[in-house]
Scaffold this active site. Structure first.
Site, PDB file in Angstrom:
ATOM      1  N   HIS A 150       5.574   1.642  -9.844  1.00 49.28           N
ATOM      2  CA  HIS A 150       6.859   1.793 -10.543  1.00 49.28           C
ATOM      3  C   HIS A 150       7.661   2.968  -9.972  1.00 49.28           C
ATOM      4  O   HIS A 150       8.872   2.873  -9.742  1.00 49.28           O
ATOM      5  CB  HIS A 150       6.601   2.000 -12.037  1.00 49.28           C
ATOM      6  CG  HIS A 150       7.861   2.130 -12.846  1.00 49.28           C
ATOM      7  ND1 HIS A 150       8.674   1.052 -13.142  1.00 49.28           N
ATOM      8  CD2 HIS A 150       8.464   3.218 -13.404  1.00 49.28           C
ATOM      9  CE1 HIS A 150       9.713   1.466 -13.856  1.00 49.28           C
ATOM     10  NE2 HIS A 150       9.598   2.778 -14.023  1.00 49.28           N
TER      11      HIS A 150
ATOM     12  N   GLU B  65       4.688  -5.251  -9.335  1.00 47.18           N
ATOM     13  CA  GLU B  65       4.697  -4.799 -10.729  1.00 47.18           C
ATOM     14  C   GLU B  65       4.478  -5.957 -11.694  1.00 47.18           C
ATOM     15  O   GLU B  65       3.753  -5.832 -12.686  1.00 47.18           O
ATOM     16  CB  GLU B  65       6.045  -4.139 -11.048  1.00 47.18           C
ATOM     17  CG  GLU B  65       6.058  -2.639 -10.900  1.00 47.18           C
ATOM     18  CD  GLU B  65       7.344  -2.064 -11.466  1.00 47.18           C
ATOM     19  OE1 GLU B  65       7.245  -1.021 -12.111  1.00 47.18           O
ATOM     20  OE2 GLU B  65       8.413  -2.659 -11.275  1.00 47.18           O
TER      21      GLU B  65
ATOM     22  N   ASN C  90     -16.358   1.321  15.979  1.00 47.31           N
ATOM     23  CA  ASN C  90     -17.542   1.069  16.797  1.00 47.31           C
ATOM     24  C   ASN C  90     -18.805   1.029  15.938  1.00 47.31           C
ATOM     25  O   ASN C  90     -19.711   0.228  16.168  1.00 47.31           O
ATOM     26  CB  ASN C  90     -17.679   2.142  17.880  1.00 47.31           C
ATOM     27  CG  ASN C  90     -16.950   1.786  19.155  1.00 47.31           C
ATOM     28  OD1 ASN C  90     -17.219   0.773  19.766  1.00 47.31           O
ATOM     29  ND2 ASN C  90     -16.004   2.617  19.540  1.00 47.31           N
TER      30      ASN C  90
END
Length: 698
Positions: free
Chosen positions: A46, A68, A432
């Site tokens: 918000h 929202e 990795n």
């Protein structure tokens, strides 16, 4: 009103909110029924929406508004979280990060998010469950679109390869329609390419190509020093190929590749976009042109403030300062400390009460100032570490592995200039670890291990260095396999290979273009990635140590300097020469009699220390000191130093005392001097070399 003056503030605040959203989404994924976490996510979304609307970034505000709507239903128990909702919200966060990145680079923060918005709207309406087959089709189309795009890791490898003078090629292979064994032909192409460079990415992914899950063509991003004509000739030797197209990419091509790939796929989505856009426009929140960013971002500040007055603005208690200003402040403070030490010496010689009293007050004030300036530059490594859980989660999911990611020591502090540079090397090492280190679920079960692998990221301080360790409990590094590949590539001779220690063998992984991968991977490849890691760490004045046990796992240890300009040290002499050693590395000081020193085979000297035996190192011999030799002394003063569990004693001539010293670099010609980390200027103008205990104990 001109909002440009607030742009840097908006970018910093937006990045903070996005980081918080990512962290809380990961937390929610492990506790999907915890509504309190959803409340926190909703508030951050918000706030971000309001900030974006105020600054006029409507695409940002629109996408956040759609998020929202979903979060509002979840917090009101109208919707339960599932994999589709999590993946859609994570995709939304990735899009928001891309938009903010575009704004940071001077763009307008616009992006085509119609597919993501459509997914969010289908979640709100419930259609995503009813139209599962249609969603799967759309997902396949999106995967196809995304397979050509480069992620941050792949793009950084390509950019660094170009900067190193290598070629980056985009290769498009088309197989003949009557080709029967497509996967076999593709494998032959990869085999040819592996002789001339490194495959960074393929589209579709290498795993899909191996399993024959592709049509008649595939593309490859390839790094090599071979010219186009030779490369095209060699690849063209493979039979049943319809065409081979090779494009020599520039730095600009790499940086703009994702944007161009998106434009190509946009034309295929225009019909869906036309249907979705009206709904997007309707749901766009209206911006408040009279509001200022300082007011809009109050939601974040309210968490730490106690019920402010209704009409009174909440004051921001932090300011953002350019790092260059802190550098200037640090340099000025360093010069002042040199003069302070000189004043202390003069006051001690003149013995005037008023002067001594004034200098003592100056010492107290400058010490407080020094601590404040140092703390201003120090930043916890959590600033970098906090973005890795999401990366490891996504990577493990894409590789179909289970990984438990553990972070310790995130509160360890480092200088901001080092923090800004270590992100990319750690990304390479972590990728990795997950890709090459951790085995597949089936392989771990067959070995009697838990199906969930563990990757640990640790940080701790030792002396004037910070150590960052990446440890995984995978299959470890095969010494024989590395040597075999190194000899095949002509990196080492068979005679020399037999005499190499394990550490020297592991360092071959950092050779440019060196790779031990059995098959091409889109995620990571030992060689290009680890070469980048070593060069970056070396440029920061650090180095990388590799420890591994076959079948048990591997640990990469990154040693980095704190790069502090000021540190507390013990000053001592070797004849006429003065040296300093950081107090943080000293356990204690003492005396040892010549008769108590034991000599081992090879001339190594050992002494008894608290129910153990530790080596006695001769600094006069190491630094070739002409005016002093501890070998001639009947009684030797020693300094006990520690690094982790290792202890050693240093033989010195005499102690001068403790002091605050200013660390100065030695310059390019002397920076690799063994056992020396820098120099300092003393109050009388003499230069003292600063001992590096970690190098002596290595």
């Amino acid at each position: 009103m001109d909002l440009n003056q607030y742009l840097s503030m908006f970018i910093d605040e937006a990045n903070d909110h996005l980081q918080a959203l990512n962290e809380h989404m990961l937390e929610l994924e492990s506790q999907p029924d915890d509504v309190s976490i959803v409340q926190v996510i909703f508030r951050s979304a918000h706030t971000l929406k309001g900030m974006s609307a105020t600054m006029g970034f409507e695409d940002l505000a629109s996408l956040t508004h759609q998020m929202e709507n979903v979060l509002d239903m979840v917090r009101n128990h109208q919707l339960s979280m599932d994999d589709f909702i999590f993946d859609t919200l994570f995709r939304s966060l990735d899009a928001l990060e891309a938009m903010v990145g575009d704004i940071t680079n001077g763009g307008e923060g616009k992006a085509d998010v119609t597919e993501i918005v459509a997914s969010l709207q289908s979640i709100v309406s419930g259609d995503y469950k009813k139209e599962k087959s249609a969603d799967e089709s759309a997902s396949e189309q999106e995967t196809s679109a995304q397979s050509e795009s480069l992620d941050e890791f792949q793009r950084s490898i390509l950019e660094q390869s170009l900067e190193a003078g290598m070629h980056v090629y985009h290769i498009r292979i088309e197989l003949r329609e009557d080709c029967v064994l497509k996967a076999a032909r593709a494998y032959m192409v990869f085999q040819v390419l592996s002789q001339y460079g490194e495959v960074v990415k393929s589209a579709p992914p290498a795993q899909d190509i191996e399993q024959d899950k592709f049509d008649s063509g595939f593309s490859i991003f390839f790094v090599s020093q071979t010219e186009v004509e030779q490369l095209k000739h060699e690849v063209g030797q493979v039979s049943e190929l319809e065409s081979v197209e090779i494009k020599d990419m520039t730095l600009e091509d790499v940086r703009q590749w994702n944007q161009r790939a998106d434009e190509v796929h946009t034309s295929a989505k225009e019909t869906a976009a036309t249907a979705v856009k009206p709904a997007v426009e309707q749901d766009k929140p209206k911006s408040a042109p009279t509001a200022s960013p300082a007011v809009t971002t109050q939601d974040a500040a309210k968490k730490s403030s106690a019920s402010p007055a209704p009409n009174k603005a909440v004051q921001n208690r932090t300011i953002r300062v350019d790092i260059e200003r802190l550098d200037v402040l640090m340099n000025l403070l360093s010069e002042m400390l040199i003069d302070r030490v000189r004043l202390e010496q003069l006051a001690g010689e003149l013995k005037q009460h008023d002067l001594t009293e004034t200098v003592e007050h100056l010492v107290r004030v400058s010490s407080d100032l020094q601590n404040i300036v140092l703390k201003m530059r120090m930043v916890p490594v959590d600033v970098v570490f906090s973005r890795f859980p999401r990366m490891v989660r996504d990577l493990a999911k894409s590789l179909d592995k289970k990984v438990d990611f553990i972070i310790t020591g995130a509160d360890t502090e480092m200088d901001r200039t080092v923090i800004d540079e270590i992100g990319d090397p750690l990304v390479h090492l972590l990728r990795n670890a997950v890709d090459h280190g951790i085995e597949s679920i089936e392989e771990r079960i067959a070995k009697g291990k838990s199906e969930t692998g563990t990757v640990q990221l640790r940080a701790y301080q030792s002396g004037n260095h910070v150590f960052i360790e990446i440890e995984e409990d995978g299959h470890g590094i095969d010494r024989d396999k590395i040597l075999s590949k190194a000899m095949k590539n002509g990196i080492v001779s068979p005679d020399k290979a037999a005499s190499l220690s394990d550490e020297q063998v592991y360092q071959l992984l950092f050779a440019s273009g060196f790779s031990t991968a059995d098959k091409v991977s889109d995620v990571s490849g030992r060689g290009v990635g680890l070469d980048v890691v070593k060069s970056k760490i070396a440029s920061l004045g650090g180095h990388v140590i590799v420890e591994s046990k076959l079948g048990q796992g591997t640990t990469f240890i990154v040693q980095l300097p704190l790069t502090l300009s000021i540190l507390s040290a013990m000053l001592f002499t070797l004849g006429t020469e003065k040296y300093a050693i950081p107090l943080t590395s000293i356990v204690e000081t003492g005396l040892v009699q010549k008769d108590d020193i034991r000599r081992l085979h090879g001339g190594i000297r050992m002494i008894d220390y608290r129910d153990s035996v530790i080596p006695l190192l001769s600094l006069s011999a190491l630094f070739d000191c002409a005016s002093y030799s501890d070998m001639d002394e009947d009684e030797i003063e020693i300094i006990i130093i520690r690094k982790g569990e290792r202890l050693a004693a240093l033989a010195v001539d005499d102690f001068v005392g403790q002091n605050e010293i200013v660390l100065k670099p030695l310059g390019n010609y002397l920076k690799n001097t063994p056992g020396i980390s820098g120099a300092t200027i003393l109050g009388d103008g003499q230069v003292a070399l600063i001992i590096d205990p970690n190098a002596l104990l290595k």
